[in-house]
Design an enzyme around this catalytic site. Structure first.
Site, PDB file in Angstrom:
ATOM      1  N   ARG A  54       0.849  -1.198   0.000  1.00 33.80           N
ATOM      2  CA  ARG A  54       0.000   0.000   0.000  1.00 33.80           C
ATOM      3  C   ARG A  54       0.882   1.244   0.000  1.00 33.80           C
ATOM      4  O   ARG A  54       1.770   1.385   0.844  1.00 33.80           O
ATOM      5  CB  ARG A  54      -0.899   0.011   1.225  1.00 33.80           C
ATOM      6  CG  ARG A  54      -1.637   1.329   1.466  1.00 33.80           C
ATOM      7  CD  ARG A  54      -2.487   1.231   2.713  1.00 33.80           C
ATOM      8  NE  ARG A  54      -3.092   2.510   3.088  1.00 33.80           N
ATOM      9  CZ  ARG A  54      -2.707   3.258   4.123  1.00 33.80           C
ATOM     10  NH1 ARG A  54      -1.693   2.865   4.891  1.00 33.80           N
ATOM     11  NH2 ARG A  54      -3.319   4.389   4.402  1.00 33.80           N
ATOM     12  N   ARG A  95      -8.262  18.755   8.982  1.00 31.87           N
ATOM     13  CA  ARG A  95      -7.226  18.878  10.010  1.00 31.87           C
ATOM     14  C   ARG A  95      -7.272  20.262  10.642  1.00 31.87           C
ATOM     15  O   ARG A  95      -7.721  21.227  10.017  1.00 31.87           O
ATOM     16  CB  ARG A  95      -5.833  18.653   9.403  1.00 31.87           C
ATOM     17  CG  ARG A  95      -5.623  17.272   8.807  1.00 31.87           C
ATOM     18  CD  ARG A  95      -4.184  17.093   8.313  1.00 31.87           C
ATOM     19  NE  ARG A  95      -4.021  15.826   7.626  1.00 31.87           N
ATOM     20  CZ  ARG A  95      -3.792  14.668   8.241  1.00 31.87           C
ATOM     21  NH1 ARG A  95      -3.682  14.641   9.560  1.00 31.87           N
ATOM     22  NH2 ARG A  95      -3.648  13.552   7.561  1.00 31.87           N
ATOM     23  N   LYS A 242     -13.034   2.799   0.773  1.00 34.91           N
ATOM     24  CA  LYS A 242     -12.665   2.731   2.181  1.00 34.91           C
ATOM     25  C   LYS A 242     -13.881   3.132   3.011  1.00 34.91           C
ATOM     26  O   LYS A 242     -14.398   4.233   2.872  1.00 34.91           O
ATOM     27  CB  LYS A 242     -11.473   3.650   2.475  1.00 34.91           C
ATOM     28  CG  LYS A 242     -10.191   3.191   1.816  1.00 34.91           C
ATOM     29  CD  LYS A 242      -9.056   4.180   2.026  1.00 34.91           C
ATOM     30  CE  LYS A 242      -8.636   4.272   3.472  1.00 34.91           C
ATOM     31  NZ  LYS A 242      -7.477   5.187   3.649  1.00 34.91           N
ATOM     32  N   THR A 300      -6.044  -1.165   9.979  1.00 29.30           N
ATOM     33  CA  THR A 300      -5.770  -0.199  11.032  1.00 29.30           C
ATOM     34  C   THR A 300      -5.515  -0.840  12.399  1.00 29.30           C
ATOM     35  O   THR A 300      -6.371  -1.545  12.933  1.00 29.30           O
ATOM     36  CB  THR A 300      -6.903   0.848  11.201  1.00 29.30           C
ATOM     37  OG1 THR A 300      -7.332   1.300   9.913  1.00 29.30           O
ATOM     38  CG2 THR A 300      -6.405   2.034  11.988  1.00 29.30           C
TER      39      THR A 300
END
Length: 502
Positions: A54, A95, A242, A300
């Site tokens: 990945r 963010r 995802k 994850t």
């Protein structure tokens, strides 16, 4: 040995490592980073059991990614492996901006102001959030989570004229620069692909990566849009969703249908959803993907303690084992390989867990979960794939062999989770690597268009020369005839190796 067979054996004739590498049916995805981006480091990971690399486009330059891609491609040429490359787009990640003194202590009960219109250095007066529509999308009473939920605030006032959003801190902590922001209660109006994602997609397509993953998918239309962009560029790259937002769970069935593969991205999903719902969400996603014959990755923090330790926590061992038991096509490592101190050891440890589960408690033969649907346009080839798996089990076959041009037969047979070793032959070079993500599949390039009997004989001879099968083994083949018509899978044949010159 025929010349047809000889031309396909240049890489793996004496490759015991390649044979060993194929034993784990649940695949391993490893994220590339500073800890493993050199050729020798990547090769060590592949030998330890990695099937897919990945590349995280949230970090690093295109030049850096290009060097990594060249190294992986060199491994595929020189070594007995077919390793896929997955390009992971960043998506509309929100963010906070820069923070005064790089750390801002925030206490429960504090009143703060967020802004998306001024790029201020954050302090107790005002904090920048990289989301232009923040003041238009959030409403009073909605939660905002920062740094994977370590800090939680609730919106108390919205000023649409100034763009200021006032919040009250419900759980405080130290706010650091550039930490992620999640809006679990908010319908986000940002497009699924940012300008950065579009530029990264151009690079991914140009470099002919095997898979591209779209982050923060909210609805099926997000995937439809990405696939349209891929098709317009003349690419055959496979598209992965995802799942990391509640809205994606609401439209899960349609998202799975539109995707070529799915990733259970538990990082943000575990922040956006109530924590108690994450295990069942993971199980539901895996179940729907198996039902639709779509590869699914569980990702994850699977072995995060091994970032700096030589052994995983007991809970992590169980976490990996449960993902395998639930039927995931692949389990993924992120920071463990990208930045950890022991990337190869992490992969070796994960592979040992997978092998033990598959040897002892794995539930093979999931035909009840992948039923043949009478009104489906693929009903005939689906029936062949279904019965090939059933027959392979009944006759204790040593190999289940399929041929594919689109990948469908490979993904379909894989979804039944047969205990019989599964080998897929294809004339599409890119598909050989793409199938490396799919459970149990070992793919081979083969582009002859001779008679069906000769093709089956070649396939058997190739597997026999590579020591996957031997004389006396029973083989179940699927294919299509007439060969030159490239029809969907329409035949099933049983052969005993060594009989009639095989």
């Amino acid at each position: 040995m025929s010349k047809n067979v000889e031309k396909y054996l240049h890489k793996e004739m004496d490759a015991d490592a390649g044979i060993q590498h194929s034993f784990h049916k649940t695949k391993i995805v490893a994220t590339v980073g500073p800890a493993c981006e050199k050729y020798e480091e990547l090769l060590a990971l592949v030998r330890a059991g990695v099937n897919v690399f990945r590349l995280n486009f949230s970090h690093g330059s295109h030049d850096n990614k290009l060097e990594i891609i060249k190294s992986i491609r060199a491994i595929n040429v020189k070594e007995p492996y077919n390793v896929a490359i997955l390009g992971d787009l960043q998506g509309p990640k929100l963010r906070v901006g820069q923070i005064e003194n790089n750390c801002l202590p925030i206490a429960t009960g504090d009143i703060l102001t967020f802004t998306s219109t001024e790029k201020v250095v954050g302090n107790k007066e005002k904090i920048y959030v990289s989301y232009p529509n923040l003041h238009n999308d959030v409403s009073v009473g909605e939660k905002i989570l920062i740094d994977d939920g370590k800090i939680e605030v609730v919106v108390t006032e919205v000023d649409k004229n100034t763009g200021n959003v006032q919040v009250r801190v419900t759980y405080g902590g130290n706010l650091l620069p550039n930490k992620g922001v999640n809006l679990p209660d908010t319908a986000i109006s940002l497009p699924a692909m940012t300008e950065k994602d579009i530029a990264d997609l151009d690079f991914i397509v140009e470099q002919e990566l095997d898979w591209v993953a779209l982050s923060f998918v909210r609805k099926a239309e997000d995937i439809v849009d990405l696939k349209r962009r891929v098709i317009e560029k003349g690419s055959k790259i496979k598209v992965m969703s995802k799942i990391e937002m509640p809205s994606a769970m609401d439209d899960l069935r349609n998202i799975v249908n539109e995707s070529d593969g799915v990733m259970v991205a538990r990082g943000d999903l575990g922040v956006e959803l109530p924590v108690e719902k994450v295990p069942m969400a993971q199980r539901e996603i895996i179940r729907k993907c198996i039902h639709r014959s779509k590869p699914v990755i569980v990702a994850t923090q699977m072995m995060e303690s091994m970032m700096d330790r030589t052994k995983p926590n007991r809970s992590e061992i169980t976490d990996v084992a449960n993902a395998v038991l639930e039927g995931a096509d692949a389990v993924m490592l992120s920071g463990e390989t990208a930045m950890g101190q022991h990337p190869t050891l992490v992969v070796e440890t994960m592979r040992k867990i997978i092998l033990e589960v598959e040897r002892t408690e794995y539930r093979y033969d999931r035909s009840a979960e992948v039923k043949v649907i009478a009104h489906s346009p693929t009903v005939l080839s689906d029936a062949i794939c279904y019965n090939a798996c059933k027959i392979a089990k009944e006759v204790n076959a040593r190999a289940l062999i399929g041929m594919t041009q689109s990948g469908y037969t490979g993904f379909r047979i894989s979804s039944y989770r047969p205990e019989t070793p599964l080998y897929i032959f294809t004339k599409e070079h890119q598909l050989v690597n793409q199938l490396s993500l799919s459970w149990g599949v070992r793919a081979f390039f083969y582009d002859e268009e001779i008679s069906l009997d000769e093709i089956i004989n070649d396939q058997i001879n190739i597997l026999q020369e590579r020591k996957f099968i031997k004389n006396g083994d029973v083989i179940v083949n699927t294919g299509s005839t007439p060969v030159e018509s490239h029809l969907p899978t329409n035949i099933l044949k049983i052969t005993t190796v060594g009989e009639l010159g095989n």
